[in-house]
Design a protein around this motif. Sequence first.
Motif, short mmCIF file in Angstrom:
data_model
loop_
_atom_site.label_atom_id
_atom_site.label_comp_id
_atom_site.label_asym_id
_atom_site.label_seq_id
_atom_site.Cartn_x
_atom_site.Cartn_y
_atom_site.Cartn_z
N UNK B 233 0.64 -1.48 -0.19
CA UNK B 233 0.40 -0.14 -0.15
C UNK B 233 0.98 1.40 -0.27
N UNK B 234 0.26 2.18 -0.43
CA UNK B 234 1.07 3.31 -0.46
C UNK B 234 1.75 3.73 0.84
N UNK B 235 2.51 4.62 0.92
CA UNK B 235 3.31 5.17 1.64
C UNK B 235 3.31 6.52 1.78
N UNK B 236 2.59 7.17 0.57
CA UNK B 236 3.04 8.74 0.38
C UNK B 236 2.33 9.59 1.79
N UNK B 237 0.90 8.88 1.67
CA UNK B 237 0.40 10.55 3.00
C UNK B 237 0.79 9.66 4.33
N UNK B 238 1.17 8.52 4.13
CA UNK B 238 1.80 8.55 5.85
C UNK B 238 2.60 9.54 6.07
N UNK B 239 3.38 8.95 5.02
CA UNK B 239 5.25 9.40 5.61
C UNK B 239 4.84 10.92 5.62
N UNK B 240 3.79 12.03 4.23
CA UNK B 240 3.75 13.14 4.20
C UNK B 240 2.78 13.72 5.65
N UNK B 241 2.26 12.74 6.27
CA UNK B 241 1.82 12.86 7.61
C UNK B 241 2.32 13.17 8.47
N UNK B 242 3.11 12.12 8.70
CA UNK B 242 5.06 12.34 9.73
C UNK B 242 5.51 13.31 9.05
N UNK B 243 6.05 13.92 7.98
CA UNK B 243 6.97 14.88 8.03
C UNK B 243 5.87 16.05 7.95
N UNK B 244 4.66 16.67 7.91
CA UNK B 244 3.85 17.81 8.21
C UNK B 244 4.12 17.48 9.60
N UNK B 245 4.17 16.88 10.30
CA UNK B 245 4.44 16.98 11.75
C UNK B 245 5.48 17.83 11.87
N UNK B 246 6.49 17.81 11.24
CA UNK B 246 8.04 18.67 11.93
C UNK B 246 7.81 19.39 11.00
N UNK B 247 6.86 19.97 10.07
CA UNK B 247 6.51 21.17 8.76
C UNK B 247 5.77 22.13 9.83
N UNK B 248 5.17 21.53 10.37
CA UNK B 248 4.34 22.42 10.97
C UNK B 248 4.87 22.79 12.62
N UNK B 249 6.30 21.99 13.18
CA UNK B 249 6.99 22.79 14.08
C UNK B 249 7.73 24.42 13.48
N UNK B 250 8.15 23.74 12.21
CA UNK B 250 8.62 24.69 11.46
C UNK B 250 8.33 25.96 11.12
#
Lengths: 227, 697
Positions: B233-250
């Motif tokens: 299954x696609x990892x795109x949404x999951x990983x984008x969600x994960x990295x978005x947490x760091x993006x929000x911190x930034x």
Amino acid sequence: MGREPQQVSYTVEQLVSVNPYNPDILTELENYVNEQVSSQTYSLDANLCLLRLYQFDPTRLSIAIVVRILIKALMAMPAPDFSLCLFLIPEPVQADEQIKTLIVLSHYLETARFRQFWDEAAKNHSLLEVVPGFEQAIQAYAIHVLSLSYQKVPRPVLAETINIEGLSLDKFIEYHVANSGWVLEKGTGRSQLIVLPRNEFNHPGLKKNSSDGMPFEHITRIFPVLS
Amino acid sequence: MASSYDYDDGSLDTRYARPPSSGQGGGGAAELSYDPNFVPDSVKTFVVHLYRHIREKNVYEIHQMYEGSFQRLSDRMFRENPWPSVEAIAPYVDNDHVFCLLYREMWFRHVYARLAPTGQQRVESWDNYCSLFGVVLHGVVSMQLPNQWLWDMVDEFVYQFQSYCQYRAKLKNKTEEELQFLRQYDQAWNIYGVLNYLQALVEKSSIVDILEREKEGLEQFTATDGYDYEGGTSNVLKMLGYYSMIGLLRVHCLLGDYHTGLKCLAPIDISQQGVYMIVIGSHISTIYHYGFANLMLRRLALRSGRVDGRPGKVFGQLAGRSTKKSVRATNWENWQALLCPARKTGWFCSTRSGRLPISFAVPSRNTDMSNDADRPNLIGVSKLTAVPKSMAKFDWTCSIHLSIYLSPPIDMSLWNLLGVYRSAWRPVNWRPLSGGAVSGHIQTKMSEEDWLVECSARPVECSVRYVEAIREFNKILLYILKYKQYHQKSPQYDQILKKNEQMYALLAICLSLCPQNNIIEENVIIQLRDKYNEKMTKMLRYDDEAYTVYDELFTYACPKFITSSAPVLEEPLINYNQDAYRLQLKLFLYEVKQQQSLSSLRSFLKLYSAISIGKLAAYMEVDESTMRTILMAYKHKMHSVASDGKIIPNADIDFYISEDIIHVVESKPSKLYGDYFLRQILKFEEMISELDRVKLD
């Protein structure tokens, strides 16, 4: 509006956690600030959310609300909430007289200059009386700092820090002797000493000493090796 | 060391190695010889192959092409021009909509890195991100992409937003055309959009739930690096969600809202290994922003004594010593099934492959594990090792050997304890060891090579999580020191170096504000002294020059703060891109100023074990009442408030006052021998296993 306070705050907290980047909730958050003031509650997250929205759209900023938020943040000391709020308030807004006064008050509190603080607070009584519970909150902070520093504090020092004198001070001390474990003692000369309850900050023996310790996690790294 | 804080698009961009021939100023138009519709053969091959690999979900190949071929082609052919336009390459990839979005994303990233984007291009890039994220959020994406790419997407998204805010805040020299453009596209890169997209990615991917479930052992996320090797299954949404947490911190750090930023990052436990460490860019960005936010929150050195407050969340480890040769169990599933739990308590076993949950019942005094404080000092966790009799799958023997020390006073019955173990596994032969320990030997399968691992358990406290700016900086700087040579070829090398320098500056600031004794590793200290020794001495003096140094270091190391509100596009046109930064700097220096007398107080306290307030006041040349004020201020500043409201001490020198006498308490610094030995032990172990593998004929 006929809604119970409980219900409204529940909805607001939900809003802040689920949909915080939404300019439409601005009015609700402002109402929530007023509610915090009147019901003596406090929510840092909601207030930060509101300040953020003000930052995104400075035309909707209301100085009165900002002042209330800042006073509430002062009352939350020793938490650094006041600075957190200041980070979000643009400089032109911080030049407002009321906010400048609050910054001065915060400075006195941060540097434990309680006498100057109470003097300045008395001068600005009208500004501070909009938020009930202010005095008590600051007194609680003052006692917190005293508990960090002193095992035995002389009465005059206590009086100056919490801005209570004479009979009221006696009543105050009595209350805490009964409820918070204070003990009265005779000090050198004729002064009264108040013995504050022991905690890990004013009694170093109670502090867990991590001198020789290595974090256990580090040691776990070599366990596979030791087999 | 500190450069002037003039964020200028393009010319001072050190994110990628600047090719020497490019020197275009703002609003650089393409060279006259650039034809957006001309597709060289190499590009044709590139897109065709990339498209095929994406369709075939060949993540490794995608990664090679993305990191390698793309950079090489850019270096060779597109130093000064953009890549061919997406319309030109579309026919070679069946006009696939999603691939075109991905290609455009790379296209814009290239323009930002090597050229200077025009206003038009910035807005188009925004549209592209909206479409791309829209597609992902609708859940229709089935491809798997390498983590590096997904991180770069989020990273670039936030970076372009920051760049746009800077761009539109510099109004002074804009032409009327540009101003008109800004008026027309006022929705591009608006703050609400940016934040809401990141938030939507976090929510739609349910990444917070996934991480929660992983803690309970119900999900495999970290172990597979976020990929789904088996299911596909696609990892795109999951990983984008994960990295978005760091993006929000930034983004929150850029706005000055540090508290919320840290809250956004909260689901990721940075004291553990995690997916954020896989891509070095994300690792560094996370720790940098995390450390910076904690610095501004004055949480310089916290020690948190509890993990989660959840009962049973304690893990222990055993030392192991085998009497015979052992092999690590690699087939965890088998053994997990065998350890049928009487009751799930959340115990963990740490093995080389990470933390794996083990369940078995450990009774406490009243068999109630919900209260942390009541839990007795015992842990029974084993390390699993197995000896293969043959390579047949189930022909393995597992021995779990537990020794449990019971430290008094424990009033629970020993039999009670053993009884539980006996029912969980069979057979169990318990025999007493010296020192009040008990050891038992459980075999799940009989084998000739009856084989024991002697383990002993030691009472452990709850896992101590050190969460603070200084410690995190220390860790990451050490990491970069060790591994930076491996990334020399990567396009992010410059960025890594820059962040490295910035973090040293922040560490210097932290240590000047809150001196610590033990936490920093030797190598990092050496580097720090090299770069900042002089400045740190100056900062500790708290005179006028000190503030200049603080100013300089902060300016160098801080993120590029932004003004998020829309620009006022009327006369008079001013540049206000530095306003946000100036505010943060001012508040920071204000905080530093408040700590002015604390440093000299500290140096006096070091000299005495007890001193009267009057005397100390005389030395410091202040009156007694001011002295008391300074003492209380020291106490206040040196105790920070953790996120759960607890008060945590930071200082290495502490005191308490009894009426008029100050008693000084100093925590003794201990030499870091233990750490040194640990490192060497691990290194040697690695060497020995290398040698073991050498076959001698």
